[in-house]
Design an enzyme around this catalytic site. Structure first.
Site, PDB file in Angstrom:
ATOM      1  N   ASN A   7      51.180  48.795  39.791  1.00  0.00           N
ATOM      2  CA  ASN A   7      50.400  48.253  39.227  1.00  0.00           C
ATOM      3  C   ASN A   7      51.906  48.169  38.059  1.00  0.00           C
ATOM      4  O   ASN A   7      51.931  50.312  37.523  1.00  0.00           O
ATOM      5  CB  ASN A   7      49.561  49.038  39.190  1.00  0.00           C
ATOM      6  CG  ASN A   7      48.799  49.352  38.521  1.00  0.00           C
ATOM      7  OD1 ASN A   7      49.246  49.567  36.769  1.00  0.00           O
ATOM      8  ND2 ASN A   7      46.878  49.541  38.008  1.00  0.00           N
ATOM      9  N   HIS A  10      50.956  52.144  33.636  1.00  0.00           N
ATOM     10  CA  HIS A  10      51.494  52.939  32.908  1.00  0.00           C
ATOM     11  C   HIS A  10      52.704  52.722  32.729  1.00  0.00           C
ATOM     12  O   HIS A  10      53.554  53.780  31.529  1.00  0.00           O
ATOM     13  CB  HIS A  10      51.272  54.487  34.054  1.00  0.00           C
ATOM     14  CG  HIS A  10      50.152  54.578  34.251  1.00  0.00           C
ATOM     15  ND1 HIS A  10      49.109  55.093  33.012  1.00  0.00           N
ATOM     16  CD2 HIS A  10      50.014  55.036  35.712  1.00  0.00           C
ATOM     17  CE1 HIS A  10      48.241  55.523  33.645  1.00  0.00           C
ATOM     18  NE2 HIS A  10      48.377  55.215  35.359  1.00  0.00           N
ATOM     19  N   HIS A  50      45.408  46.535  35.199  1.00  0.00           N
ATOM     20  CA  HIS A  50      43.588  46.553  34.132  1.00  0.00           C
ATOM     21  C   HIS A  50      44.003  46.276  32.796  1.00  0.00           C
ATOM     22  O   HIS A  50      44.038  47.394  32.031  1.00  0.00           O
ATOM     23  CB  HIS A  50      43.386  48.461  35.281  1.00  0.00           C
ATOM     24  CG  HIS A  50      41.985  49.111  35.332  1.00  0.00           C
ATOM     25  ND1 HIS A  50      41.700  49.819  35.769  1.00  0.00           N
ATOM     26  CD2 HIS A  50      40.730  48.533  34.351  1.00  0.00           C
ATOM     27  CE1 HIS A  50      40.230  50.215  34.889  1.00  0.00           C
ATOM     28  NE2 HIS A  50      39.986  48.902  34.774  1.00  0.00           N
ATOM     29  N   ARG A  52      41.516  47.771  30.488  1.00  0.00           N
ATOM     30  CA  ARG A  52      40.933  48.830  30.443  1.00  0.00           C
ATOM     31  C   ARG A  52      39.336  48.054  28.877  1.00  0.00           C
ATOM     32  O   ARG A  52      40.289  47.537  27.893  1.00  0.00           O
ATOM     33  CB  ARG A  52      40.788  50.072  30.691  1.00  0.00           C
ATOM     34  CG  ARG A  52      41.420  50.728  31.647  1.00  0.00           C
ATOM     35  CD  ARG A  52      41.412  51.928  31.616  1.00  0.00           C
ATOM     36  NE  ARG A  52      40.101  52.740  31.275  1.00  0.00           N
ATOM     37  CZ  ARG A  52      40.033  53.415  32.451  1.00  0.00           C
ATOM     38  NH1 ARG A  52      40.121  53.392  33.440  1.00  0.00           N
ATOM     39  NH2 ARG A  52      38.779  54.379  32.117  1.00  0.00           N
ATOM     40  N   ARG A  56      42.978  51.267  26.016  1.00  0.00           N
ATOM     41  CA  ARG A  56      44.429  52.024  26.427  1.00  0.00           C
ATOM     42  C   ARG A  56      45.635  52.030  26.482  1.00  0.00           C
ATOM     43  O   ARG A  56      46.391  52.552  25.883  1.00  0.00           O
ATOM     44  CB  ARG A  56      44.022  53.465  27.151  1.00  0.00           C
ATOM     45  CG  ARG A  56      44.119  53.274  28.014  1.00  0.00           C
ATOM     46  CD  ARG A  56      43.388  55.048  29.379  1.00  0.00           C
ATOM     47  NE  ARG A  56      41.864  54.933  28.504  1.00  0.00           N
ATOM     48  CZ  ARG A  56      41.115  55.816  29.541  1.00  0.00           C
ATOM     49  NH1 ARG A  56      41.361  56.044  30.511  1.00  0.00           N
ATOM     50  NH2 ARG A  56      40.030  55.612  29.657  1.00  0.00           N
ATOM     51  N   HIS A  57      45.831  50.888  27.826  1.00  0.00           N
ATOM     52  CA  HIS A  57      47.131  50.779  27.884  1.00  0.00           C
ATOM     53  C   HIS A  57      47.345  49.133  28.171  1.00  0.00           C
ATOM     54  O   HIS A  57      48.303  48.689  26.316  1.00  0.00           O
ATOM     55  CB  HIS A  57      47.513  52.121  29.100  1.00  0.00           C
ATOM     56  CG  HIS A  57      46.226  51.788  30.211  1.00  0.00           C
ATOM     57  ND1 HIS A  57      46.020  50.223  31.471  1.00  0.00           N
ATOM     58  CD2 HIS A  57      46.486  52.474  31.495  1.00  0.00           C
ATOM     59  CE1 HIS A  57      45.028  50.651  31.900  1.00  0.00           C
ATOM     60  NE2 HIS A  57      45.412  52.259  32.221  1.00  0.00           N
ATOM     61  N   GLU A  77      42.568  44.083  37.076  1.00  0.00           N
ATOM     62  CA  GLU A  77      41.803  44.630  37.963  1.00  0.00           C
ATOM     63  C   GLU A  77      40.957  44.808  37.041  1.00  0.00           C
ATOM     64  O   GLU A  77      40.929  45.245  35.852  1.00  0.00           O
ATOM     65  CB  GLU A  77      41.694  46.446  37.980  1.00  0.00           C
ATOM     66  CG  GLU A  77      42.418  47.058  39.186  1.00  0.00           C
ATOM     67  CD  GLU A  77      42.676  48.241  39.193  1.00  0.00           C
ATOM     68  OE1 GLU A  77      42.248  48.934  38.121  1.00  0.00           O
ATOM     69  OE2 GLU A  77      43.738  48.877  39.558  1.00  0.00           O
ATOM     70  N   THR A 107      41.302  58.036  34.867  1.00  0.00           N
ATOM     71  CA  THR A 107      42.164  57.403  35.395  1.00  0.00           C
ATOM     72  C   THR A 107      40.289  56.614  36.269  1.00  0.00           C
ATOM     73  O   THR A 107      39.289  57.188  35.604  1.00  0.00           O
ATOM     74  CB  THR A 107      42.735  57.496  36.319  1.00  0.00           C
ATOM     75  OG1 THR A 107      43.461  56.110  37.287  1.00  0.00           O
ATOM     76  CG2 THR A 107      42.347  59.223  37.500  1.00  0.00           C
ATOM     77  N   THR A 108      40.510  55.591  36.909  1.00  0.00           N
ATOM     78  CA  THR A 108      38.909  55.136  37.905  1.00  0.00           C
ATOM     79  C   THR A 108      38.679  56.499  38.787  1.00  0.00           C
ATOM     80  O   THR A 108      39.616  56.457  39.198  1.00  0.00           O
ATOM     81  CB  THR A 108      39.283  53.834  38.132  1.00  0.00           C
ATOM     82  OG1 THR A 108      40.589  53.248  37.833  1.00  0.00           O
ATOM     83  CG2 THR A 108      38.330  53.307  39.539  1.00  0.00           C
ATOM     84  N   GLU A 158      39.711  47.118  48.389  1.00  0.00           N
ATOM     85  CA  GLU A 158      40.186  47.753  48.062  1.00  0.00           C
ATOM     86  C   GLU A 158      39.557  49.514  48.327  1.00  0.00           C
ATOM     87  O   GLU A 158      39.031  49.995  47.751  1.00  0.00           O
ATOM     88  CB  GLU A 158      40.333  47.734  46.900  1.00  0.00           C
ATOM     89  CG  GLU A 158      42.149  49.130  46.915  1.00  0.00           C
ATOM     90  CD  GLU A 158      42.676  48.498  45.153  1.00  0.00           C
ATOM     91  OE1 GLU A 158      43.028  47.662  44.810  1.00  0.00           O
ATOM     92  OE2 GLU A 158      43.454  49.501  44.536  1.00  0.00           O
ATOM     93  N   HIS A 197      45.091  54.086  44.966  1.00  0.00           N
ATOM     94  CA  HIS A 197      44.719  55.539  43.817  1.00  0.00           C
ATOM     95  C   HIS A 197      45.617  56.619  44.944  1.00  0.00           C
ATOM     96  O   HIS A 197      45.163  57.118  45.703  1.00  0.00           O
ATOM     97  CB  HIS A 197      43.121  55.353  43.815  1.00  0.00           C
ATOM     98  CG  HIS A 197      42.920  56.125  42.368  1.00  0.00           C
ATOM     99  ND1 HIS A 197      42.575  55.628  41.518  1.00  0.00           N
ATOM    100  CD2 HIS A 197      43.315  57.753  42.247  1.00  0.00           C
ATOM    101  CE1 HIS A 197      41.858  56.245  40.611  1.00  0.00           C
ATOM    102  NE2 HIS A 197      43.117  57.584  40.885  1.00  0.00           N
ATOM    103  N   GLY A 198      46.727  56.865  43.571  1.00  0.00           N
ATOM    104  CA  GLY A 198      47.056  58.434  44.403  1.00  0.00           C
ATOM    105  C   GLY A 198      47.852  58.003  45.527  1.00  0.00           C
ATOM    106  O   GLY A 198      48.412  59.034  45.751  1.00  0.00           O
ATOM    107  N   GLY A 219      50.508  52.725  41.152  1.00  0.00           N
ATOM    108  CA  GLY A 219      51.383  52.406  40.158  1.00  0.00           C
ATOM    109  C   GLY A 219      51.850  54.217  39.772  1.00  0.00           C
ATOM    110  O   GLY A 219      53.133  53.865  39.050  1.00  0.00           O
ATOM    111  N   HIS A 220      50.983  54.243  39.341  1.00  0.00           N
ATOM    112  CA  HIS A 220      51.854  55.935  38.516  1.00  0.00           C
ATOM    113  C   HIS A 220      53.055  56.749  39.706  1.00  0.00           C
ATOM    114  O   HIS A 220      53.370  56.641  38.725  1.00  0.00           O
ATOM    115  CB  HIS A 220      50.353  57.169  38.568  1.00  0.00           C
ATOM    116  CG  HIS A 220      51.242  58.193  37.775  1.00  0.00           C
ATOM    117  ND1 HIS A 220      51.327  59.515  38.786  1.00  0.00           N
ATOM    118  CD2 HIS A 220      50.454  58.329  36.922  1.00  0.00           C
ATOM    119  CE1 HIS A 220      51.838  60.142  37.243  1.00  0.00           C
ATOM    120  NE2 HIS A 220      51.348  59.422  36.579  1.00  0.00           N
TER     121      HIS A 220
END
Ligand code: PXP
Length: 245
Positions: A7, A10, A50, A52, A56-57, A77, A107-108, A158, A197-198, A219-220
């Site tokens: 992802n 970021h 994603h 959004r 924002r990104h 996404e 975040t989601t 997912e 996620h995470g 991603g992050h």
């Protein structure tokens, strides 16, 4: 082998921190597409982004450039809103992952409610599948949500691993057990299983034990690590540029 979708949201977050007013400027950096191509060279099976509602990104132009330049697959996404669905139908990603989206969240947070939003989801899933896009529903490891996702005839779920990622010790083991049970249930109902996620370099050792897991979207943690492990080379290159080496 578990596949990795990277992802790149970021990378765009970092660009927007400086170039929010003109993300397409000739000197705007870093470029999410360049990061996506690097991830592909390293073995990512797909690129996740994603778009959004508040942009924002990732920007619309990023999505179109990703579509044109990546050589693996695009996992789009998306929140289930008319303008984002219109973008998806124009871009024709190989995969789309439907996520809940609230403007104020960082975040989601939490998975989709496939029961409460069944009618709206059914319409969007049909539209996406109609253009050949495979649909994934981002849900919490909740038996009722897994059942609802199967009834909506998505190809994938997912599993939202955020609660697992934010827990430690026995609480984390309990979240892992919930995820494993949801993955087994989904498989029995004919759904394919992704997760994300995470996920980071430590907790992936547990997540990789989930049954039927095909793909992780991360991603992050990868972007965070890239900024640190790349710092030495980046500094060296600037010194060389400054001093004509
Ligand atoms: N999968 C989904 C559906 C997400 O919404 C996100 C966060 O954008 C991710 C995966 C990646 O999460 P992270 O950036 O924490 O790795």
């Amino acid at each position: 082998m578990i596949a990795l979708g990277v992802n790149i949201d970021h990378i765009a977050t970092l660009r927007q921190a400086r170039y929010r007013e003109n993300p397409a400027a000739f000197n705007a950096e870093p470029d999410p597409v360049a990061a996506a191509l690097a991830a592909e060279r390293a073995g990512a099976i797909g690129i996740t982004a994603h778009l959004r509602a508040d942009r924002r990104h990732i920007q619309d132009a990023d999505i179109h450039r990703l579509r044109a330049e990546i050589t693996t697959k695009l996992n789009f996404e998306m929140g289930n809103t008319p303008d984002i669905v219109a973008v998806a139908l124009a871009v024709r990603p190989e995969d789309a992952c439907l996520v809940p989206e609230h403007r104020a969240e960082v975040t989601t947070e939490g998975g989709l409610d496939c029961l409460a939003h069944a009618a709206a989801l059914r319409e969007t899933i049909a539209a996406l599948q109609g253009i050949g896009t495979r649909v994934s529903l981002f849900i919490d490891p909740d038996p009722a949500q897994v059942e609802a996702a199967a009834a909506l005839r998505a190809e994938f779920i997912e599993l939202h691993t955020g609660a697992f990622a934010n827990a430690q010790g026995s609480a984390q083991q309990a979240e892992l057990a919930r995820l494993a049970a949801a993955a087994a249930q989904a498989h029995t109902l004919g759904l394919r299983v992704n997760a994300g996620h995470g996920i980071n370099y430590r907790n992936v050792a547990l997540i990789r034990t989930l049954p039927h897991l095909e793909e992780l979207n991360i991603g992050h943690s990868i972007v965070a690590r890239a900024t640190v492990v790349g710092m030495e080379q980046a500094t060296r290159e600037m010194l060389a540029a400054m001093n004509g080496a």
